[in-house]
Design a protein around this motif. Sequence first.
Motif, short mmCIF file in Angstrom:
data_model
loop_
_atom_site.label_atom_id
_atom_site.label_comp_id
_atom_site.label_asym_id
_atom_site.label_seq_id
_atom_site.Cartn_x
_atom_site.Cartn_y
_atom_site.Cartn_z
N GLY A 435 0.82 -1.21 0.00
CA GLY A 435 0.00 0.00 0.00
C GLY A 435 0.85 1.25 0.00
O GLY A 435 2.01 1.24 0.43
N LEU A 436 0.28 2.34 -0.48
CA LEU A 436 0.97 3.62 -0.57
C LEU A 436 0.26 4.67 0.26
O LEU A 436 -0.96 4.85 0.15
N THR A 437 1.01 5.33 1.11
CA THR A 437 0.46 6.46 1.85
C THR A 437 0.31 7.65 0.89
O THR A 437 0.92 7.67 -0.18
N PRO A 438 -0.50 8.65 1.25
CA PRO A 438 -0.57 9.85 0.40
C PRO A 438 0.80 10.47 0.16
O PRO A 438 1.09 10.94 -0.95
N ARG A 439 1.67 10.48 1.17
CA ARG A 439 3.00 11.06 1.00
C ARG A 439 3.83 10.27 -0.01
O ARG A 439 4.54 10.85 -0.85
N ALA A 440 3.74 8.95 0.05
CA ALA A 440 4.49 8.12 -0.89
C ALA A 440 3.90 8.21 -2.30
O ALA A 440 4.63 8.25 -3.29
N ARG A 441 2.58 8.23 -2.39
CA ARG A 441 1.93 8.21 -3.70
C ARG A 441 2.07 9.54 -4.44
O ARG A 441 2.36 9.56 -5.65
N TRP A 442 1.90 10.65 -3.75
CA TRP A 442 1.83 11.96 -4.40
C TRP A 442 3.10 12.79 -4.24
O TRP A 442 3.16 13.92 -4.71
N GLY A 443 4.11 12.24 -3.57
CA GLY A 443 5.33 13.01 -3.38
C GLY A 443 5.14 14.09 -2.34
O GLY A 443 4.20 14.06 -1.52
N ASP A 444 6.00 15.10 -2.39
CA ASP A 444 5.94 16.17 -1.39
C ASP A 444 4.93 17.23 -1.82
O ASP A 444 5.26 18.39 -2.08
N TRP A 445 3.67 16.83 -1.85
CA TRP A 445 2.61 17.71 -2.33
C TRP A 445 2.42 18.90 -1.40
O TRP A 445 2.00 19.98 -1.86
N TRP A 446 2.73 18.76 -0.12
CA TRP A 446 2.55 19.89 0.78
C TRP A 446 3.57 20.98 0.48
O TRP A 446 3.26 22.17 0.63
N ALA A 447 4.78 20.63 0.07
CA ALA A 447 5.77 21.64 -0.30
C ALA A 447 5.29 22.45 -1.50
O ALA A 447 5.46 23.68 -1.56
N VAL A 448 4.66 21.77 -2.48
CA VAL A 448 4.10 22.47 -3.64
C VAL A 448 2.98 23.41 -3.20
O VAL A 448 2.90 24.57 -3.65
N LEU A 449 2.14 22.93 -2.29
CA LEU A 449 1.05 23.77 -1.79
C LEU A 449 1.59 24.99 -1.05
O LEU A 449 1.06 26.10 -1.18
N CYS A 450 2.67 24.80 -0.29
CA CYS A 450 3.29 25.93 0.41
C CYS A 450 3.82 26.96 -0.58
O CYS A 450 3.66 28.17 -0.38
#
Length: 479
Positions: A435-450
């Motif tokens: 299984g993939l966590t959101p962090r593993a699946r989508w990469g560092d998406w929070w850094a992009v959002l920041c």
Amino acid sequence: APLAVLFPVFFLEALHRAEGRWRSWFLGWLAGTVYWVVTTNWVVSVMHHYGGLPLVLAAACLVGMGAYLGFLWAIAAVVTAAVPGRRRIWLFPAAWIAITVLQRFQPYGFTWTGVASAFADWPWLMQSLPVWGATGLSWSIVAIGAGGWGLVRSGSRNAGALAMASAGVALAAAMALSPRPVGTGRNVTVAVVQPGTTLEEKWDPSQGQEIADRVWSMTAEAALLGADLVLWPESAMPYSLENDPTYREMAENFAREFDVEIVLNSIGPVAGGGYANSAYLVTPDGVSPVRYDKVQLVPFGEYVPPWARLAFTESLVREVGAFTPGPAPVVVPAAVPLGVAICFEVVFPDLVAREVRGGAQVLATLTNDGWYGFSWAPLQHFAQVRLRSIENRRWFARAALTGISGFVDPYGRVASHLDVGKSGVLLEKVQPMTGLTPRARWGDWWAVLCALGALGVVVWGWRFARPGSKKSKTGTPKR
């Protein structure tokens, strides 16, 4: 941990008192420089004791490194200072996170400590990492601190309270939405070997046979205790698997005799010339054709960055030099699909996530922390293992030459460990995970959002600051 919450308060107050863009830039640069000089003070002993540099020059290397990395803090300070006071409460956490993430990439290629790692011993708080990673947790801590600065200023208390509440709600949501680990297949008994070999022993040619005997003896002990897979640390043996046929034959015969798999580190030739820092799998059937070549090399240790070649023509520490980086992460086909990080690669979250997306069900790191002695560095390094295990919901095994070796479960809890300066063998039954966590699946998406959020706040601030806008610079409606 308390300092991680307090630093935005003092940082924003310093910017508030600064006059002019250059003073803001200088304050940010100074803050970043001091941060790196303090947290990575062990660079002095590495350069002096093992690099052979005079103590003054070794200290200058530390300050130079801190000053170089401090430029990113300076950029964050200038960006934050570009908007009026109350908006800085919202801008600073996003801008600082988005800009300091750039440490992972060239021309830096060096990331180490971080806000989230200060909370590695707070397991309940760390459970938000599978959703937004260490970046998200770091943002929430910095945002709470920035809100605290607003609370102590009479004109910004409402904004400060709202910022703190928003960060708290986001953190609680990430914790609530965090997926649980998903096990698959049977448990695998993994062993890590910590020989305790000092670098002085490694460099003494007369110690070679004793070092080898120690590693073979520990591996036999692990096999007799029921290990399916044995992990050796980086630089465990004074031989090369590719260039020493006798050593290669011994490894293959040992794996066959004890019916065990061994993951070991050695120097590997690459096509077109050059060498890689590699992880090999030795099975009862022989050496696997699949090997992992280290992707993230250590600046000034395993290569000299192009921008620094005018000043340095070779590495600054003994035994390492101009390695060739691997093209991409490779999952090692061991008893369980294994994602391997060599040395400080474990501090790069995206590399570990790529291994998990590639099918790794257990994670491992092979490292030689003998350079660091009893400094802060081994503890800082081990904290990164805990972050990566939680982000990806995987068991993580760490084999270190002199410590800290150990096992971390998918919740970031240390199941067992050997401290620095000890020697021994650790075994643990680990559950392969899928299984993939959101962090593993989508990469560092929070850094992009920041980054997007910081850009939005800056544009918003400029729009209302320019002449002819609907509001004046003070925010009073124009008649």
